[in-house]
Design a protein around this motif. Structure first.
Motif, PDB file in Angstrom:
ATOM      1  N   GLN A 163      72.140  -7.988  34.970  1.00  0.00           N
ATOM      2  CA  GLN A 163      73.455  -7.340  35.106  1.00  0.00           C
ATOM      3  C   GLN A 163      73.320  -5.832  35.255  1.00  0.00           C
ATOM      4  O   GLN A 163      74.128  -5.076  34.715  1.00  0.00           O
ATOM      5  CB  GLN A 163      74.302  -7.648  33.865  1.00  0.00           C
ATOM      6  N   THR A 164      72.305  -5.405  35.995  1.00  0.00           N
ATOM      7  CA  THR A 164      72.060  -3.975  36.091  1.00  0.00           C
ATOM      8  C   THR A 164      73.225  -3.231  36.746  1.00  0.00           C
ATOM      9  O   THR A 164      73.644  -2.179  36.275  1.00  0.00           O
ATOM     10  CB  THR A 164      70.771  -3.721  36.894  1.00  0.00           C
ATOM     11  N   GLY A 165      73.735  -3.811  37.827  1.00  0.00           N
ATOM     12  CA  GLY A 165      74.848  -3.150  38.522  1.00  0.00           C
ATOM     13  C   GLY A 165      76.034  -2.989  37.600  1.00  0.00           C
ATOM     14  O   GLY A 165      76.693  -1.941  37.577  1.00  0.00           O
ATOM     15  N   GLN A 166      76.304  -4.024  36.825  1.00  0.00           N
ATOM     16  CA  GLN A 166      77.422  -3.966  35.879  1.00  0.00           C
ATOM     17  C   GLN A 166      77.237  -2.813  34.903  1.00  0.00           C
ATOM     18  O   GLN A 166      78.145  -2.007  34.683  1.00  0.00           O
ATOM     19  CB  GLN A 166      77.522  -5.280  35.100  1.00  0.00           C
ATOM     20  N   GLN A 167      76.049  -2.724  34.333  1.00  0.00           N
ATOM     21  CA  GLN A 167      75.838  -1.696  33.310  1.00  0.00           C
ATOM     22  C   GLN A 167      75.892  -0.299  33.910  1.00  0.00           C
ATOM     23  O   GLN A 167      76.441   0.621  33.303  1.00  0.00           O
ATOM     24  CB  GLN A 167      74.522  -1.948  32.580  1.00  0.00           C
ATOM     25  N   LEU A 168      75.331  -0.137  35.109  1.00  0.00           N
ATOM     26  CA  LEU A 168      75.380   1.184  35.742  1.00  0.00           C
ATOM     27  C   LEU A 168      76.804   1.538  36.123  1.00  0.00           C
ATOM     28  O   LEU A 168      77.248   2.681  35.948  1.00  0.00           O
ATOM     29  CB  LEU A 168      74.490   1.214  36.986  1.00  0.00           C
ATOM     30  N   LEU A 169      77.540   0.550  36.629  1.00  0.00           N
ATOM     31  CA  LEU A 169      78.916   0.848  37.025  1.00  0.00           C
ATOM     32  C   LEU A 169      79.759   1.179  35.799  1.00  0.00           C
ATOM     33  O   LEU A 169      80.569   2.100  35.826  1.00  0.00           O
ATOM     34  CB  LEU A 169      79.546  -0.318  37.801  1.00  0.00           C
ATOM     35  N   LEU A 170      79.550   0.428  34.717  1.00  0.00           N
ATOM     36  CA  LEU A 170      80.345   0.720  33.522  1.00  0.00           C
ATOM     37  C   LEU A 170      80.003   2.111  32.988  1.00  0.00           C
ATOM     38  O   LEU A 170      80.866   2.793  32.426  1.00  0.00           O
ATOM     39  CB  LEU A 170      80.147  -0.355  32.456  1.00  0.00           C
ATOM     40  N   GLY A 171      78.768   2.546  33.175  1.00  0.00           N
ATOM     41  CA  GLY A 171      78.399   3.914  32.806  1.00  0.00           C
ATOM     42  C   GLY A 171      79.182   4.929  33.629  1.00  0.00           C
ATOM     43  O   GLY A 171      79.804   5.857  33.096  1.00  0.00           O
ATOM     44  N   ALA A 172      79.187   4.720  34.942  1.00  0.00           N
ATOM     45  CA  ALA A 172      79.914   5.637  35.824  1.00  0.00           C
ATOM     46  C   ALA A 172      81.417   5.539  35.570  1.00  0.00           C
ATOM     47  O   ALA A 172      82.137   6.552  35.568  1.00  0.00           O
ATOM     48  CB  ALA A 172      79.599   5.312  37.283  1.00  0.00           C
ATOM     49  N   TYR A 173      81.885   4.324  35.334  1.00  0.00           N
ATOM     50  CA  TYR A 173      83.308   4.094  35.052  1.00  0.00           C
ATOM     51  C   TYR A 173      83.733   4.808  33.771  1.00  0.00           C
ATOM     52  O   TYR A 173      84.798   5.419  33.708  1.00  0.00           O
ATOM     53  CB  TYR A 173      83.542   2.581  34.955  1.00  0.00           C
ATOM     54  N   TYR A 397      65.450 -14.948  32.630  1.00  0.00           N
ATOM     55  CA  TYR A 397      66.359 -15.237  33.740  1.00  0.00           C
ATOM     56  C   TYR A 397      67.503 -16.163  33.341  1.00  0.00           C
ATOM     57  O   TYR A 397      68.165 -16.722  34.211  1.00  0.00           O
ATOM     58  CB  TYR A 397      65.587 -15.904  34.892  1.00  0.00           C
ATOM     59  N   GLY A 398      67.702 -16.336  32.032  1.00  0.00           N
ATOM     60  CA  GLY A 398      68.655 -17.335  31.548  1.00  0.00           C
ATOM     61  C   GLY A 398      70.007 -17.289  32.231  1.00  0.00           C
ATOM     62  O   GLY A 398      70.538 -18.308  32.652  1.00  0.00           O
ATOM     63  N   ASN A 399      70.569 -16.065  32.369  1.00  0.00           N
ATOM     64  CA  ASN A 399      71.926 -15.992  32.919  1.00  0.00           C
ATOM     65  C   ASN A 399      71.966 -16.466  34.367  1.00  0.00           C
ATOM     66  O   ASN A 399      72.925 -17.092  34.808  1.00  0.00           O
ATOM     67  CB  ASN A 399      72.512 -14.578  32.768  1.00  0.00           C
ATOM     68  N   LEU A 400      70.883 -16.201  35.116  1.00  0.00           N
ATOM     69  CA  LEU A 400      70.857 -16.635  36.511  1.00  0.00           C
ATOM     70  C   LEU A 400      70.727 -18.152  36.598  1.00  0.00           C
ATOM     71  O   LEU A 400      71.376 -18.803  37.421  1.00  0.00           O
ATOM     72  CB  LEU A 400      69.676 -15.975  37.236  1.00  0.00           C
ATOM     73  N   PHE A 401      69.894 -18.711  35.729  1.00  0.00           N
ATOM     74  CA  PHE A 401      69.728 -20.169  35.723  1.00  0.00           C
ATOM     75  C   PHE A 401      71.046 -20.857  35.340  1.00  0.00           C
ATOM     76  O   PHE A 401      71.407 -21.870  35.919  1.00  0.00           O
ATOM     77  CB  PHE A 401      68.603 -20.567  34.747  1.00  0.00           C
ATOM     78  N   ASP A 402      71.742 -20.272  34.363  1.00  0.00           N
ATOM     79  CA  ASP A 402      73.026 -20.848  33.955  1.00  0.00           C
ATOM     80  C   ASP A 402      74.012 -20.831  35.119  1.00  0.00           C
ATOM     81  O   ASP A 402      74.757 -21.789  35.346  1.00  0.00           O
ATOM     82  CB  ASP A 402      73.624 -20.055  32.790  1.00  0.00           C
ATOM     83  N   MET A 403      74.005 -19.707  35.829  1.00  0.00           N
ATOM     84  CA  MET A 403      74.928 -19.564  36.953  1.00  0.00           C
ATOM     85  C   MET A 403      74.632 -20.632  38.006  1.00  0.00           C
ATOM     86  O   MET A 403      75.532 -21.277  38.534  1.00  0.00           O
ATOM     87  CB  MET A 403      74.768 -18.170  37.545  1.00  0.00           C
ATOM     88  N   TYR A 404      73.344 -20.826  38.274  1.00  0.00           N
ATOM     89  CA  TYR A 404      72.947 -21.826  39.260  1.00  0.00           C
ATOM     90  C   TYR A 404      73.429 -23.217  38.826  1.00  0.00           C
ATOM     91  O   TYR A 404      73.972 -23.979  39.623  1.00  0.00           O
ATOM     92  CB  TYR A 404      71.426 -21.826  39.435  1.00  0.00           C
ATOM     93  N   ALA A 405      73.238 -23.492  37.539  1.00  0.00           N
ATOM     94  CA  ALA A 405      73.629 -24.811  37.031  1.00  0.00           C
ATOM     95  C   ALA A 405      75.129 -25.028  37.164  1.00  0.00           C
ATOM     96  O   ALA A 405      75.591 -26.104  37.534  1.00  0.00           O
ATOM     97  CB  ALA A 405      73.193 -24.959  35.579  1.00  0.00           C
ATOM     98  N   LYS A 406      75.912 -23.966  36.865  1.00  0.00           N
ATOM     99  CA  LYS A 406      77.374 -24.100  36.953  1.00  0.00           C
ATOM    100  C   LYS A 406      77.821 -24.385  38.375  1.00  0.00           C
ATOM    101  O   LYS A 406      78.718 -25.184  38.619  1.00  0.00           O
ATOM    102  CB  LYS A 406      78.031 -22.796  36.494  1.00  0.00           C
TER     103      LYS A 406
END
Lengths: 660, 252, 229
Positions: A163-173, A397-406
């Protein structure tokens, strides 16, 4: 080089260009900053970072975004990471290497001066973000962790899980919200820019639509910064957000801003395959998965066995076979094309046969063994090793694997994931000079909206770097070059004739759209446009295909303006009307992309022309004839004039790109 | 995986604008693939409505990959529907049975007024962040990123709190419409990091003050927010917010 | 301080602190009541009660106790009203039962029943004993408080009311106890399971403890006072 294009790259040594320029660029004194108004359109990494930084400096800033909050901009969806030449890993990284990798990764179609500057400021970005409280991944010693990404041989990618983009954007936000709280920025969310206002050829403001009330508004600015992202949604299916659009950039283009390299689109190799006609968008699986996953297809054509039933010796790890030096970590364009080549040749997997496997079995085994050793279980059996390995992979990579499963309903810990390339990023965009100013005075483009730094192909984890570089560390300096000439210009009242006229034109277009009252919803046209673009201007392009595409798009444009149906009214929240305006612009842009692709008689980076390839099927560049940036000037609908900006390489020896 | 298809009845809240009082409307959709996402199912309905000359259902959505926080919807009494740790855009139709009736409502809270149909105004969250959810560091003021080591556990806990996407499911699902989970996530993220220390006291006081002014309800520790949070933000953060607030009050 | 007390978190802190104080009182009350089981005809119980009446410390605590109950009830009403106002339009379908416990959602209901019982309880015991002076010098009049208790608890209506109230008290405590620690910020990942368990254990202990009086007296009658266990 066209006389209309002046890239304004400072003279001098590559290494000192930026620092010398920074010391000599004109300044605006604090008292004058208070009376200079800047409009920022878009609130992603580039927009939020620029708006916050400029407001901190004392400028009066207005920010516009179409989402309900600036925090939702699509930068938030970037997963893998952000590059910076920190060399924290002591693996030989340097500003020069990041610069070199970026130019090479971009297949020698980016400017040396811009890219060197980008590599140079990359280190400050990490410092700034950490100071804002961005929780990057860390090692047990408390220091920052890095990982590797495609197209490089060092570990320079900083990340925050997936979630790098999220964290960087929330920093800028948060920096932006701070300035909003202090009264230095006025925020206009749920607003869409529908035109730029010019007076005597100079940018003086914008016309925006309040998406809730439907009312048109006029806003004055001494400068307008378009930070509106890329145009991947021209393909209908892409990894972009549903609302991502080209409208602001396209309106600017129609008002005189040249469009640079429109055909350079990036197809990301690791996306979840399309599952049916209902599909509204595609989901990316971070490129970081290629660090540990192995990509393969069966050695036999039309193999219908389950992946787990295919024995090791009957699997073709085609990236490792073709590119032993980089293996699964070749750049995105190379990996995408290789996947397409295998599927087209009949080796694809899954029901659609348009997918390849991304397999974690060997990574699970390798990590499992490591972990067993680490915790002292030297006699662990295979089952235990798999169990331990899965735990490690889950942590990484847990979050990505979860997303794939969903999304797919399959368990990626047990069966290999199916992936296929999808449109992800657009290297092309509004042409800008070294100051990030377009060909229209006072009109700037930052981040993905401009064409500048990635050439014909972007390396992974470089989009976040560029967006933040432009916003935090470039525009605050370079805007002085222009605004220092504007200190005598008083804010122009928005009842000025130019504003009135611009608003009337926007109104007329909206009226026209609403009055078509045709039979087909907007998406019908968007899907058709997407299919034309994907088939003929996607991963592989040909002269005949592009010519056909141009004809098809023109016909589609005619049909759109005759038969689109927009329900509801103008003076209310009307998502269909918003979409219609955006699709109208995408149709015009689609044509320009094909025109550009047709003009570029070579293959480079994300642009692959079937006529121009080596015997092994690799891209064949033509540096003698095409080592330039295509900058297109809008003449009238469907009529564009090409201007060329030659690319000069002083430091880098241009060579055939090889990842073998 | 091969999907099957569903026929469904949808009971959807329709409200023309903020002034309208709104009511439920019932629609039928058929041949919905179980591979579709929930929003793609709404797309199908909307296409159907537009073709019939009716107004499509307005709903917020953008990234459709579970991270922007724009999608909402109270589906069969649950924020973001029946799957835990999932946003509406990532909810897939596999979660529903053929013939089922699905009730879809907007987030309900005084602090989140309805704009149209299922679209609500969540700008209260932005104002809470503007009141203190930041570190005051101007661009260019930072020291080297590795100058200040941060224990991995603290960095990880901070990240877990920072994963909040600001969707508002916590408010929507709380019986009191309390925004405590949202506020506590931001307070925790920064309280756990050395960078957040200088403004720690003012931050929590200002953010809670803004939260109260926005008209959210009070936390009664029922735990619905944690259960419905698509990013599974922990209730621990609320305890930390309470602690930070008490401490800040004693100090200031 | 006024800022704190009028803030949402301040009001809740007050709820938590008064609630926990009332929990301590419950413990003390249970201890006193247990003396009914000493088999001495209620002598220990009477003495303890008598001692309390004449203890200045207890008298002061008593004031704090009443104050706590009033503040706890008042804040509960205010907070519940605020919380209800925070959602002017309710959901047509609400699945909160899947995401939170019945106990946590029904604190007002369980609290109201307890409040009703407290009023009745005070009317029966506290009022005549302490305020109206109906029972001024119990020993002199030959009436033991213990006997009064026994008499009340053998009354089926009163016993039933007592039992139901104790049940709801347990429900109230099951959420209230651990919730108070969460509100005071004492819950951390490490202590959450412990405090939750302690809350439920406390609720069960109080439930069984207080329920034992009506049950035993109702079954065995007033004679139970003299049973030597």
């Amino acid at each position: 080089m066209s006389s209309k294009l002046d890239a304004k790259i400072p003279e001098g040594q590559l290494e000192t260009k930026w620092s010398q320029y920074k010391s000599s660029v004109p300044l605006v004194n604090p008292a004058n900053k208070r009376s200079l108004h800047i409009i920022v359109v878009g609130s992603g990494l580039a927009g939020s970072a620029a708006a916050a930084s400029l407001a901190e400096m004392g400028y009066k800033v207005k920010v516009f975004c179409f989402q309900d909050s600036p925090r939702r901009a699509h930068s938030i969806a970037a997963q893998g990471g952000i590059n910076a030449a920190k060399n924290y890993q002591n693996d030989g990284d340097s500003v020069y290497r990041l610069f070199y990798d970026t130019i090479k990764g971009g297949d020698y179609r980016a400017r040396e001066g811009n890219v060197y500057r980008l590599a140079e400021v990359s280190t400050s970005i990490i410092d700034q973000c950490v100071a804002q409280g961005v929780p990057f991944a860390r090692e047990y010693g408390g220091l920052l962790s890095n990982r590797s990404f495609g197209g490089t041989q060092v570990q320079r990618t900083f990340y925050a899980a997936g979630q790098t983009g999220q964290q960087l954007l929330l920093g800028a936000y948060s920096a932006l919200e701070r300035q909003i709280g202090l009264g230095n920025v006025e925020m206009y969310s749920r607003h869409e820019m529908l035109d730029v206002v010019q007076i005597d050829g100079t940018t003086r403001g914008i016309i925006a639509r309040d998406l809730v009330s439907g009312k048109l508004e006029r806003h004055f600015g001494h400068a307008v910064l378009l930070c509106t992202g890329g145009y991947g949604n021209v393909f209908f299916l892409s990894t972009n957000a549903m609302g991502s659009n080209v409208t602001a950039a396209w309106k600017a283009h129609k008002k005189g801003a040249f469009f640079g390299n429109p055909c350079f689109t990036q197809i990301h190799p690791t996306c979840i395959p399309v599952s049916g006609d209902h599909q509204s968008k595609l989901t990316l699986m971070s490129e970081s998965l290629r660090n540990d996953g192995r990509i393969w297809v069966p050695k036999a054509q039309n193999d219908t066995r389950k992946a787990t039933d295919i024995p090791e010796e009957e699997r073709d790890y085609y990236l490792e076979r073709r590119y032993p030096a980089f293996g699964n970590l070749v750049p995105r364009d190379v990996a995408s094309r290789a996947a397409k080549e295998r599927c087209d040749a009949g080796y694809g997997v899954g029901t659609s046969k348009m997918a390849v496997y991304l397999d974690y079995a060997s990574a699970i085994e390798r990590y499992g063994k490591q972990q067993a050793t680490k915790i002292g279980e030297h006699n662990a059996d295979k089952k235990r090793i798999t169990e331990l390995g899965k735990e490690v992979v889950k942590e990484k990579y847990g979050n990505l694997f979860d997303m794939y499963a969903k999304i797919t309903g399959e368990n990626p810990y047990e069966v290999p994931m199916r992936i296929y390339p999808a449109v992800h990023y657009t290297m092309g965009g509004l042409w800008v000079d070294y100051n990030l100013m377009t060909t229209v005075p006072g009109l700037y483009a930052l981040g993905e909206a401009n064409f500048s730094d990635h050439g014909a192909n972007r390396l992974g984890a470089s989009a976040l770097m560029q967006g933040l570089a432009d916003g935090y560390f470039v525009i605050p300096y370079t805007i002085g070059a222009y605004l220092s000439t504007q200190i005598r210009e008083k804010a122009i009242p928005t009842d000025h004739a130019a504003f009135v006229e611009a608003e009337q034109k926007v109104q007329a277009t909206l009226d026209q759209l609403m009055n078509i009252k045709g039979t087909k919803p907007v998406d019908y046209f968007h899907k058709r446009l997407g299919k034309i673009m994907w088939d003929k201007c996607g991963m592989a392009r040909s002269e005949s295909g592009l010519k056909q595409a141009i004809a098809d798009i023109r016909a589609l444009r005619e049909e759109f303006w005759k038969d689109v149906r927009i329900p509801g009214a103008q003076n209310e929240l009307n998502p269909e009307l918003e979409k219609a305006g955006r699709v109208a612009d995408f149709i015009e842009l689609g044509e320009l992309m094909c025109v550009d692709a047709l003009n570029r008689n070579e293959s480079c980076g994300g642009h692959f022309r079937e006529e121009f390839q080596t015997e092994e099927g690799e891209a064949l560049r033509d540096d003698d004839n095409f080592k330039y940036v295509s900058a297109w000037e809008f003449k009238s609908t469907g009529n564009f004039e090409l201007h060329k900006e030659s690319l000069i390489y002083d430091r880098i020896k241009v060579s055939q790109r090889s990842y073998k | 995986m091969e999907g099957s298809s569903l026929n469904l009845t949808l009971k959807i809240w329709r409200q023309k604008n903020a002034q309208d009082s709104g009511k439920f409307a019932t629609y039928n959709v058929s041949d919905i693939s179980t591979d579709m996402s929930f929003l793609e199912m709404i797309d199908v309905l909307n296409e159907q409505l537009i073709t019939k000359g009716e107004e499509p259902v307005a709903f917020d959505h953008d990234c459709r990959e579970g991270i922007c926080g724009m999608c909402s919807m109270y589906i069969n009494g649950r924020a973001h529907g029946p799957w835990n740790g999932t946003t509406t855009c990532q909810l897939h139709m596999r979660a529903f049975k053929n013939g089922e009736t699905i009730t879809i409502e907007p987030w309900r809270a005084g602090a989140f007024p309805v704009i149209k149909d299922l679209v609500v105004n969540r700008s209260a969250f932005d104002r809470i962040i503007a009141a203190g959810g930041f570190v005051s560091v101007n661009t260019g003021n930072a020291q080297d990123a590795n100058a200040l080591p941060i224990p991995k556990d603290d960095a990880d806990a901070s990240f877990a709190a920072a994963a909040c996407i600001g969707c508002g499911a916590c408010v929507a699902s709380c019986k009191n419409s309390s925004a405590m989970l949202f506020v506590s996530a931001k307070v925790s993220q920064l309280a756990l990091l050395p960078q957040g220390q200088p403004e720690r006291i003012d931050r929590v006081l200002n953010m809670v003050k803004q939260m109260d002014e926005e008209g959210f309800g009070n936390c009664t520790n029922t735990g619905s927010c944690e259960a419905e949070c698509p990013k599974e933000i922990s209730l621990d953060n609320i305890a930390r917010l309470n602690r930070e607030y008490l401490f800040a009050t004693l100090k200031k | 301080m006024t800022k704190f007390l009028t803030s949402s978190l301040g009001k809740k802190t007050v709820m938590a602190m008064t609630g926990l104080f009332l929990c301590i009182f419950l413990l003390e009350h249970l201890y006193t009541n247990v003396q009914l089981f000493f088999g001495d005809g209620g002598k220990s119980f009477d003495e303890a009660s008598h001692g309390m009446v004449h203890s200045i410390i207890i008298r002061i605590i008593e004031v704090v106790l009443f104050f706590s109950i009033i503040v706890h009830v008042y804040q509960a009403v205010v907070l519940t009203k605020n919380n209800s106002d925070a959602r002017p339009v309710k959901y047509a379908v609400n699945g909160v039962s899947k995401t939170s416990s019945w106990f946590s959602r029904n604190m007002l209901l369980t609290g109201s029943i307890i409040l009703f019982f407290i009023v009745v309880h005070l009317y029966n015991f506290f009022l005549p004993y302490r305020i109206t002076g109906e029972v001024v010098e119990p020993e002199a009049q030959g009436e033991h408080l213990a006997e009064r208790v026994a008499a009340a608890l053998t009354n089926p209506y009163y016993a039933a009311l007592y039992l139901i109230s104790v049940l709801f008290l347990a429900f109230h405590l099951n959420h209230g106890f651990q919730s108070a620690f969460q509100t005071l910020g004492a819950n951390t990942k490490k202590y959450v399971p412990i405090l939750k368990m302690a809350g439920t254990a406390f609720a069960i202990l109080m439930g069984i403890g207080f329920a034992s009086f009506p049950i035993l007296f109702f079954i065995f009658g007033e004679e139970f006072l003299n049973w030597n266990l």
